[in-house]
Write a protein that holds these residues in place. Structure first.
Motif, mmCIF file in Angstrom:
data_model
loop_
_atom_site.group_PDB
_atom_site.id
_atom_site.type_symbol
_atom_site.label_atom_id
_atom_site.label_comp_id
_atom_site.label_asym_id
_atom_site.label_seq_id
_atom_site.Cartn_x
_atom_site.Cartn_y
_atom_site.Cartn_z
ATOM 1 N N GLN A 206 19.072 -6.338 21.293
ATOM 2 C CA GLN A 206 19.719 -5.554 20.229
ATOM 3 C C GLN A 206 20.592 -6.460 19.364
ATOM 4 O O GLN A 206 20.584 -6.347 18.131
ATOM 5 C CB GLN A 206 20.548 -4.424 20.831
ATOM 6 N N GLN A 210 20.131 -7.171 15.361
ATOM 7 C CA GLN A 210 21.238 -6.940 14.424
ATOM 8 C C GLN A 210 21.605 -8.232 13.683
ATOM 9 O O GLN A 210 21.919 -8.190 12.487
ATOM 10 C CB GLN A 210 22.444 -6.391 15.193
ATOM 11 N N VAL A 385 28.412 -5.209 19.674
ATOM 12 C CA VAL A 385 27.518 -4.303 18.935
ATOM 13 C C VAL A 385 28.307 -3.518 17.898
ATOM 14 O O VAL A 385 27.878 -3.351 16.754
ATOM 15 C CB VAL A 385 26.795 -3.348 19.910
ATOM 16 N N MET A 388 29.087 -5.704 14.969
ATOM 17 C CA MET A 388 27.921 -5.866 14.097
ATOM 18 C C MET A 388 27.704 -4.609 13.251
ATOM 19 O O MET A 388 27.369 -4.698 12.070
ATOM 20 C CB MET A 388 26.679 -6.158 14.930
ATOM 21 N N SER A 389 27.910 -3.448 13.876
ATOM 22 C CA SER A 389 27.758 -2.192 13.133
ATOM 23 C C SER A 389 28.785 -2.099 12.011
ATOM 24 O O SER A 389 28.482 -1.656 10.901
ATOM 25 C CB SER A 389 27.918 -1.000 14.079
ATOM 26 N N ILE A 392 27.723 -4.068 9.077
ATOM 27 C CA ILE A 392 26.741 -3.361 8.258
ATOM 28 C C ILE A 392 27.432 -2.312 7.385
ATOM 29 O O ILE A 392 27.091 -2.126 6.210
ATOM 30 C CB ILE A 392 25.670 -2.711 9.156
#
Length: 574
Positions: A206, A210, A385, A388-389, A392
């Motif tokens: 994942q 990403q 994670v 990274m989100s 975005i």
């Protein structure tokens, strides 16, 4: 395999955008030029092989003419190494190092050995590459040059990736990502690419996806999409590891033309292997064997191999055994023995060198930090994670900000920059009044600018703007003074007073407002590349233009032009 065009350009990529430029640069016209001029011209023509060769040749000739100027000789030979084909690059690299050794510059020696190491790495000569990296590192420790230090970190990270020390490679690559984020767009993307591959190898699929997605978006923001094929290639490998074999085949096939056109045989071989692996997992054995054979063809020609690729030979042996094809079975057994011999020799040497000469010196203190990084990764994967989100989400917010800036720019009046003068004068009365008068001590001093002279200069400045003289290339303060029939000091004062800007800022904004207005009003301009727009506005380089445009408007020229096209298309439906 990690993308090899890293940090310094050692492979010339001919860019079609340069094809329209005139290459008729006369060699003899460069004889009197300075080293700084030749270096600048060489760097600006790096994507035009024929032109850059002329500048590098003039550079070398000038350096040879100046007896004992070993520093410039080393730099000139480096330029030759950049231009040379694969077979002669090492010859020029040796000349570069030979001359660098005759200087007292540790920085030059470090960068020269680093450059030679990269040449070896691009030739798949990992042992020689590491030897040169370590020599470069011994000089870097004596100087405080951050960009060289991070080149070494990146190079060592690639060797660690090759050896399978993925966690240690990740630790180094994280440092490179942080450093290059603000320093060098391409080096930043290269580091992200290597990082994504490492994440795949340790099962962080994942995170790998990403990272690939984020880097593609950032590349587009940087207006640098040359790496996009490599991130698609990386994601294809990632999808194969996940088990999404059809998606993996699609992505790797999409990336292959980029590898082939760049003659990047290493990444081409990796793509073939994972396409073969995907077909094998789908039980399409005939298709799989076709791609495993392609890997072997590259091994025979280029002597390139990674530990992960050897599995293809096991498949080939098993396949031909089932077919009772003894001849082919024996052939691929011999090939596998050659592969294992190469890998064993390479691995043993690299492992010994990297532990003894790099880890002992640089990483003993960092080992605990690496172990903590591994632990941190296990505990806080969810946090990464989330980060990274959030990145975005920031990209989405940046897009909204860009829309707002676009709308503001559309409302801005860029059609007429001229500020009418409020000074009335007779030009013939003041044209020759920039004189010096005697002071009370009999000394000659230069008076402040008179009102009449100031008015004359302002009037000429308006004419300068009306005739768009600012679009000339290399418009300097001295050139402006000539056009305005005055001296540089007066030009600076008049522009500061009547335009409220410094001279360089004034010229740059005139050029940019002109381009904005032409993009608004001319469909021809909206189809221009950034290089063509830079040429029209008289900027020295495309990069200078794009960065100046973004500073001035807050958005890139590509973004502005594309939004304009969409807006016009929406207003004029077919």
């Amino acid at each position: 395999m990690i993308q090899k065009k890293h940090l310094i350009i050692l492979v010339i990529i001919i860019n079609g955008a340069w094809a329209r430029h005139n290459n008729n640069v006369r060699f003899d016209s460069l004889a009197g030029k300075s080293f700084e001029y030749l270096q600048m011209k060489f760097e600006n023509s790096i994507y035009d092989n024929n032109k850059s060769k002329i500048y590098s040749a003039a550079w070398l000739q000038k350096a040879k003419a100046e007896k004992g100027n070993y520093h410039q000789l080393a730099l000139a030979y480096r330029a030759f190494a950049i231009n040379a084909d694969k077979s002669t690059r090492l010859f020029y690299a040796d000349s570069m190092i030979s001359n660098a050794k005759r200087t007292t510059s540790n920085e030059l020696l470090a960068s020269s050995y680093m450059a030679k190491g990269i040449i070896h790495y691009n030739r798949n000569e990992h042992m020689a590459a590491l030897d040169n990296y370590l020599i470069a590192d011994s000089y870097i420790t004596q100087v405080n040059i951050p960009h060289l230090n991070y080149q070494i970190k990146y190079g060592i990270a690639l060797i660690k990736y090759y050896l399978g020390f993925y966690d240690e490679a990740i630790s180094l690559l994280h440092e490179c990502v942080v450093f290059y984020r603000e320093e060098n767009d391409r080096a930043y993307l290269n580091s992200q690419h290597a990082l994504a591959l490492c994440y795949t190898r340790i099962g962080k699929y994942q995170l790998a996806s990403q990272t690939n997605l984020l880097a593609i978006e950032e590349g587009r923001q940087f207006e640098d999409t040359a790496m996009e094929g490599y991130f698609i290639h990386s994601e294809g490998i990632n999808q194969c590891h996940i088990g999404n074999y059809t998606t993996a085949i699609q992505k790797l096939n999409a990336a292959l033309p980029k590898m082939a056109s760049s003659k990047d045989h290493a990444n081409e071989a990796v793509a073939y292997f994972y396409i073969g692996q995907s077909y094998w997992s789908l039980r399409q054995y005939e298709n799989a064997v076709t791609y495993f054979k392609k890997v072997d063809n590259i091994f025979q020609k280029e002597k390139y191999m990674l530990p992960e690729l050897r599995k293809g030979y096991e498949y080939l042996i098993d396949y031909h055994k089932l077919k009772n094809d003894t001849k082919s079975q024996l052939f691929y057994i011999d090939q596998l023995l050659k592969v294992d011999s190469l890998l064993a020799q390479d691995y043993k040497y690299l492992l010994k060198k990297i532990v003894k000469e790099y880890d002992t010196k640089e990483l003993l203190a960092a080992k605990k930090a690496i172990e903590n990084t591994i632990l941190f990764t296990r505990i806080t994967a969810g946090m990464i994670v989330l980060a990274m989100s959030m990145a975005i989400i920031l990209l989405i917010r940046r897009n909204k900000r860009n829309v707002k800036l676009f709308e503001e720019l559309m409302k801005r009046d860029t059609s007429n920059y001229i500020v009418p003068s409020d000074v009335v004068f007779k030009e013939t009365e003041v044209q020759n009044r920039e004189t010096i008068e005697n002071n009370s001590n009999g000394m000659q001093t230069k008076p402040e600018i008179s009102k009449d002279i100031e008015a004359a200069i302002v009037k000429r400045l308006e004419k300068f703007e009306l005739n768009k003289k600012y679009l000339e290339k290399d418009m300097t303060l001295a050139r402006m003074a000539t056009i305005l029939h005055t001296n540089s000091k007066y030009v600076t004062k008049v522009i500061a007073k009547h335009r409220g800007k410094g001279t360089i800022e004034y010229i740059t904004e005139l050029k940019l407002d002109y381009i904005v207005e032409m993009l608004k009003t001319s469909s021809r301009f909206r189809n221009y590349t950034n290089a063509a727009l830079a040429e029209e506005a008289g900027f020295r380089t495309t990069q200078h233009f794009t960065r100046a445009f973004k500073r001035h408007t807050g958005i890139t020229p590509n973004y502005f032009s594309n939004k304009l096209k969409k807006a016009i298309a929406a207003d004029n439906p077919q």
